[in-house]
Every structure is written in C-alpha cells, then in structure tokens.
Design a protein around this motif. Structure first.
Motif, PDB file in Angstrom:
ATOM      1  N   ASP A 161       0.859  -1.180   0.000  1.00 55.02           N
ATOM      2  CA  ASP A 161       0.000   0.000   0.000  1.00 55.02           C
ATOM      3  C   ASP A 161       0.895   1.230   0.000  1.00 55.02           C
ATOM      4  N   ASP A 162       2.157   0.986  -0.294  1.00 56.76           N
ATOM      5  CA  ASP A 162       3.137   2.061  -0.275  1.00 56.76           C
ATOM      6  C   ASP A 162       3.107   2.799  -1.603  1.00 56.76           C
ATOM      7  N   MET A 163       1.995   3.483  -1.854  1.00 55.38           N
ATOM      8  CA  MET A 163       1.836   4.168  -3.127  1.00 55.38           C
ATOM      9  C   MET A 163       2.434   5.570  -3.041  1.00 55.38           C
ATOM     10  N   PRO A 164       2.943   6.051  -4.170  1.00 55.97           N
ATOM     11  CA  PRO A 164       3.528   7.389  -4.139  1.00 55.97           C
ATOM     12  C   PRO A 164       2.497   8.438  -3.725  1.00 55.97           C
ATOM     13  N   GLU A 165       2.940   9.359  -2.917  1.00 55.82           N
ATOM     14  CA  GLU A 165       2.021  10.391  -2.441  1.00 55.82           C
ATOM     15  C   GLU A 165       2.121  11.644  -3.319  1.00 55.82           C
ATOM     16  N   TYR A 166       1.006  12.295  -3.529  1.00 53.27           N
ATOM     17  CA  TYR A 166       1.002  13.484  -4.388  1.00 53.27           C
ATOM     18  C   TYR A 166       1.778  14.618  -3.735  1.00 53.27           C
ATOM     19  N   LYS A 167       2.715  15.162  -4.509  1.00 53.68           N
ATOM     20  CA  LYS A 167       3.457  16.309  -4.010  1.00 53.68           C
ATOM     21  C   LYS A 167       3.295  17.446  -5.011  1.00 53.68           C
ATOM     22  N   PRO A 168       2.622  18.507  -4.624  1.00 50.37           N
ATOM     23  CA  PRO A 168       2.430  19.623  -5.573  1.00 50.37           C
ATOM     24  C   PRO A 168       3.697  20.457  -5.692  1.00 50.37           C
ATOM     25  N   ILE A 169       4.752  19.848  -6.215  1.00 53.44           N
ATOM     26  CA  ILE A 169       6.066  20.492  -6.192  1.00 53.44           C
ATOM     27  C   ILE A 169       6.171  21.705  -7.096  1.00 53.44           C
ATOM     28  N   THR A 170       5.280  21.828  -8.095  1.00 49.56           N
ATOM     29  CA  THR A 170       5.452  22.956  -9.002  1.00 49.56           C
ATOM     30  C   THR A 170       4.648  24.182  -8.559  1.00 49.56           C
ATOM     31  N   ARG A 171       3.948  24.080  -7.427  1.00 48.18           N
ATOM     32  CA  ARG A 171       3.117  25.230  -7.070  1.00 48.18           C
ATOM     33  C   ARG A 171       3.972  26.457  -6.758  1.00 48.18           C
ATOM     34  N   LEU A 172       3.478  27.601  -7.159  1.00 46.53           N
ATOM     35  CA  LEU A 172       4.264  28.822  -7.080  1.00 46.53           C
ATOM     36  C   LEU A 172       4.342  29.347  -5.654  1.00 46.53           C
ATOM     37  N   SER A 173       3.214  29.250  -4.935  1.00 47.13           N
ATOM     38  CA  SER A 173       3.191  29.770  -3.582  1.00 47.13           C
ATOM     39  C   SER A 173       2.117  29.016  -2.807  1.00 47.13           C
ATOM     40  N   ASP A 174       2.189  29.064  -1.506  1.00 52.74           N
ATOM     41  CA  ASP A 174       1.179  28.372  -0.693  1.00 52.74           C
ATOM     42  C   ASP A 174      -0.165  29.078  -0.755  1.00 52.74           C
ATOM     43  N   SER A 175      -0.135  30.359  -1.091  1.00 58.77           N
ATOM     44  CA  SER A 175      -1.399  31.090  -1.140  1.00 58.77           C
ATOM     45  C   SER A 175      -1.875  31.234  -2.572  1.00 58.77           C
ATOM     46  N   MET A 176      -3.160  30.998  -2.763  1.00 58.04           N
ATOM     47  CA  MET A 176      -3.748  31.055  -4.103  1.00 58.04           C
ATOM     48  C   MET A 176      -3.618  32.460  -4.692  1.00 58.04           C
ATOM     49  N   GLY A 177      -3.868  33.479  -3.866  1.00 66.72           N
ATOM     50  CA  GLY A 177      -3.789  34.850  -4.352  1.00 66.72           C
ATOM     51  C   GLY A 177      -2.388  35.175  -4.845  1.00 66.72           C
ATOM     52  N   GLU A 178      -1.407  34.767  -4.048  1.00 65.63           N
ATOM     53  CA  GLU A 178      -0.016  35.026  -4.409  1.00 65.63           C
ATOM     54  C   GLU A 178       0.373  34.230  -5.658  1.00 65.63           C
TER      55      GLU A 178
END
Lengths: 428, 140
Positions: free
Chosen positions: A347-364
């Motif tokens: 059950d050791d499936m790869p976990e989603y990593k949003p590595i390309t996101r620009l910033s933690d805040s949507m507005g930013e």
C-alpha cells in the motif's frame, strides 16, 4: 527540504553547460547555473534521459561497486531479465547464472521468476471487484514517481503488487535465512543487478517509510566484462534457471502486458509517450474496456535502461532467441489459489506532491502567474536555452520565482542593442 | 493585475492529434497555482471534451480559461454550425459526428454530457449557422 535522493550525478569537470540536457528533460528539472547543469531533486524522476543525451558524458548513474561489499558473508545476485539480452550468441540462461556464481556470488535468484509470480497474481487481481481500471503496472519506478508528481488522480490505478525486483529480494532473503541458520540476517547481502538508475533511487527512498529488501544495486554495465570473462571460462552450470518465456519477456516493452493473456491492454515505452498516455487516461479518452496499462520509461522497456550495454532492440532480439525453447512459465499458481498473498501487496503508493506550485497562497500564486505571463510576452519564444532555462516560459517562471535574475535573455539584449545602433545611425 | 488570470488558446480545426494540447497546458498552469488534483481533473476533462467538440463540429475555435480566486471559468467559442437541439445534444450517446470521425474513436455522444458532469454550471449560447459559445464554471 530536498529529501528525495537521486542516482543521477554530474561530473562537473566534464559538464560544459551546453544546454542539451535541459531541453530533453521531461519534467524541466535541469537548469544551467554558473555554467553547470543543476538538477532539481524534487522534480527529477530518474528517467535517465539526461544521461542518454549528454554529449560530454558528464551525467552518470550512481551505483555501488560489487567489490566494495566484501563484508557480506552470503551474497545473493538478483539478475534483472534484461541481463540475458546483453550477450552475443547466448543460448542458455544457466551460463549467465553460473557466471554470476563464478565472479563471487554465493547464490542467484532470478528477478524473472518473481516477475512470473507477479504476472500470475496480476491476473487474479484484475478479476477483483471494485478496483480502479485501467490498472497501471507498478514495475517501472520512474512511472510511479511521475504519477505521484503529475497524475495524482491515477494513483489508485497503480497495481498494488510489489515490483518483481522487490518480491525477488524478499524471497531471496527469506530463502537464505532459512537455508543458512548459521548466518545473521545482516550478513546476507542481496545484490540487484540493474539495467536502470531509477531502481537505485527507488531502493534508497521507497515512497513513504518503505525499506527495500535489496541491499546493494550494481550496474549491469559495471560487472559486464567481469561476467563475460567468467562465462568464457565455460564452467558447467551448477544452477538452473527457474524462469519461462513470460519472465524473460518482462525485459522488453509489452512483455508484462502480453503475459496477462488479456487482450484489453495498452503498452507504451519512452518517457514522452508514457506521459501522453497518462494524460489521455486522465482525460478519460481511452477505450472503456481497457484493463491494463504497462508503461516503461525507457524505449524498448528495461533493455533500454541506461546501465545496459547493448542496443535495446538487439537485446530484445537476443531474448527472443534465448526464450525460444523455454516453457511459457515456470511459476504457475496452484488452482485453488484465489487471492494475492498479503506479503506481495503494497500500500506504499507514491504520495502526491504539488512540487510545481508557485506559492502556498492562491492569491499570491495568481499574482506570480500573471507576472510570468507578462514576462513571457516580452521573450522571443524560441526556447533556445541559452539563459539556462529549458524554455522561455520556464525562464519567465524562474525569474518570478526568484531563482534567476531576469536579464539573461541574450536575444532580448541583442535586439535592444540593434535598436540602439539603429537610433545612433538615424542620428548620424 | 486584474482580478483574474486568463489563459487563451486557439484550437486548430482539423487536427485531432493536437487537440488536447490546450488542456495539457492548462493542467500545468493549474498545478502551479496549487489547485487540488480533483479540480484540475474536472477542468482538464471539461476542457478536453470541449476542444475535441470544436475540432469535430466547428473547424476549431478559441478556448479561454479564466481563473478567479473562487472559481474557474472555461469559455469555448466557435463559429461552427451551431447546435440545433440543445436538449438532444445533452443526451448521452447522441452524436451528429460523421462516420469518419467515429472511426477514429470519437463521436460517442459523451462530449457535452461529460462537460456538464464535470462542471458545476454550464451555459450554452448557440445560433444555428452562426456558432456556439459554451461557458463552464468550476467552483473552487
């Protein structure tokens, strides 16, 4: 920080900063910084494209050397089936297995044997109710990592059975412990003989708290000549192969899928092709009856790995000869077996990593994206790579992210210069 | 900057192979904005089906994706033949695609129904002989 440890390393002396690799990288993980290629470890999926393409041979796959591991009292070799395609005129797999014994291994456990088990259990798994289809093979670690980074929605489609290498390692270790009670478990070393760099990373990292049963990964190309000369001595085989056509077939693209004896499969190879297939599955534009998808990052499948010696297509042809007179499989399930044993399930499936996101805040993030769009408009759009980023879009993004200073576009600078010259001419 | 981001695409009218490229690019952008996999998938399917529809029925058109802080709006605009009977077109399995298009595996009559399913709101403005404009909204 960067917790993922990779196996692609750069020889700084050889790297000329030529930009060939940055444009070939399917995840845009490489930049030229201070004149040298620099890999973003979060983005790298270990596909090996940069190793293949580097004209200066500055990229290497990091592997362990067989001779450095003398402290194991019992050494088990796990040859990947692709190994059997590396020898000209090979007729009997047993000769390779004996060669491995002759170069110093105490025992050989074929990954192809475990592959036949995975095939048998995959057939069972496909009959399970309420599973997400198409089921995507778990064998290629590059694909698993790619899915975790870019196709999170397809995570549950990955076959929850461990890859053959891992099952072989587990079985080999258990066998050695059972047969050699005089040895401590840590004195037994399981050596995977790998065609590819991605397996090295897989073993070092797992996905989440996973510990591989493989102790050492050695490259096929590293032991090739040693093995070849041992085989030339022609010692009669004392070990016999336990694999059939199916197990050997796993070495090349389509082998895993065709072994399922199920027409509703798709098999693709080459990283860009695999990405396209995953995009299509994610968009839902696939035949509804599709049951199984085999994806191999390397062209030709595992025989196309960067640590192999031979051209993948020649290796594949040789494997056809080698498997010609073999039984279909030597690892069938007993007819009453109707479930996948829990020790084979992961059950050791790869976990989603949003590595390309620009910033933690949507507005930013939106503000930054808007800046990227504006910057990109001002760039020439020829994706020459001279700035060190793979595309003009990537350069705009790198600038907004603050990774580079935004004044390195030589085309923009040249055009500005021309304008100034033209103005000066007008003045005259 | 304005209150929203705009991604604009021209959908090439006679190219099935390149259809879908806009949705791939949009996915990439949405990942960079940090949107959830679920939202990204909805947008990408709605967008992909829309692109394919424009290729099959309308010789292409334009696709605009507008990202607001609370929603994503997809506007597909074409100068194709228009939809004669919208209600019928929204029925699963109904398709006016040609046999040659069907032989490529398209034209299953799932385009508009899927677009409706994967968006929270869908508006169709269509005039026969003039064109069609479809506005889909996906709330964040």
């Amino acid at each position: 920080m960067n917790s993922y440890r990779h196996s692609v390393v750069l020889d700084e002396d050889k790297c000329t900063g030529c930009t060939t690799c940055i444009r070939r990288c399917p995840t845009e993980a490489i930049r030229i910084l201070n004149g040298k290629a620099d890999i973003d470890t979060d983005r790298c999926i270990d596909c090996g494209e940069c190793i293949r393409i580097c004209p200066h041979k500055a990229k290497k796959a990091m592997c362990s050397k067989f001779e450095h591991y003398t402290h194991y009292k019992w050494k088990v070799a796990l040859p990947a089936p692709a190994l059997f395609g590396q020898f000209n005129g090979l007729e009997d797999i047993d000769d390779v297995l004996q060669g491995l014994i002759d170069i110093g291994f105490d025992e050989v456990y074929e990954v192809a044997k475990a592959a036949e088990q995975v095939t048998a259990y995959t057939r069972l798994y496909l009959k399970t109710d309420h599973i997400k289809k198409p089921v995507i093979s778990s064998a290629c670690p590059v694909i698993s990592r790619l899915i975790s980074l870019r196709f999170p929605y397809l995570k549950d489609n990955i076959l929850p059975i461990m890859p053959p290498m891992e099952i072989a390692a587990m079985s080999a270790k258990q066998k050695a412990i059972r047969e050699h009670p005089e040895l401590k478990p840590e004195e037994i070393g399981v050596f995977f003989i790998s065609p590819c760099a991605a397996k090295v990373s897989y073993i070092r990292n797992g996905y989440s708290g996973f510990k591989s049963n493989v102790d050492v990964v050695i490259s096929m190309s590293d032991i090739y000549f040693l093995l070849l000369s041992a085989m030339k001595r022609g010692n009669p085989p004392t070990v016999g192969s336990q694999t059939g056509m199916i197990g050997i077939g796993w070495a090349s693209s389509g082998g895993e899928a065709t072994a399922l004896l199920n027409d509703n499969y798709l098999s693709a190879d080459g990283i860009e092709n695999c990405i396209q297939v995953l995009e299509t599955i994610e968009n839902g534009n696939i035949p509804p009856q599709l049951e199984f998808v085999e994806l191999n990052a390397c062209i030709g499948g595992c025989v196309g790995g960067v640590m192999t010696i031979e051209n993948p297509f020649i290796a594949k042809t040789r494997l056809q000869t080698v498997r010609r007179y073999l039984p279909v499989s030597r690892n069938f399930l007993s007819p009453e077996m109707n479930f996948v044993p829990p020790e084979f399930v992961t059950d050791d499936m790869p976990e989603y990593k949003p590595i390309t996101r620009l910033s933690d805040s949507m507005g930013e993030s939106m503000r930054m994206m808007s800046q990227i769009q504006q910057l990109k408009e001002a760039l020439p759009g020829i994706d020459c790579g001279a700035c060190g980023s793979p595309t003009c879009r990537a350069f705009a993004e790198d600038t907004v992210r603050g990774l580079v200073k935004g004044d390195r576009c030589c085309v923009v600078l040249q055009n500005a210069e021309k304008k100034t010259e033209a103005k000066a001419d007008e003045g005259n | 900057m304005s209150d929203h981001l705009n991604f604009h695409f021209t959908v090439d009218g006679d190219n099935f192979v390149s259809a879908g490229q806009a949705s791939v690019q949009v996915k990439k952008n949405l990942r960079e904005l940090g949107l959830s996999p679920d939202v990204i998938r909805k947008v990408s399917i709605a967008m992909y089906e829309g692109e394919i529809n424009m290729v099959i029925h309308a010789h292409g058109g334009t696709a605009d994706v507008n990202v607001y802080e609370d929603r994503i709006e997809i506007i597909l605009d074409d100068e194709g033949p228009g939809i004669k009977d919208v209600e019928l077109a929204l029925q699963e399995g109904y398709s006016t695609a040609s046999d040659s298009v069907r032989s490529l595996g398209f034209g299953a009559g799932m385009g508009l129904p899927n677009m409706k399913r994967y968006s929270d709101d869908m508006r169709i403005d269509t005039t026969v002989g003039v064109g069609t404009k479809i506005t889909m909204t996906i709330r964040l």
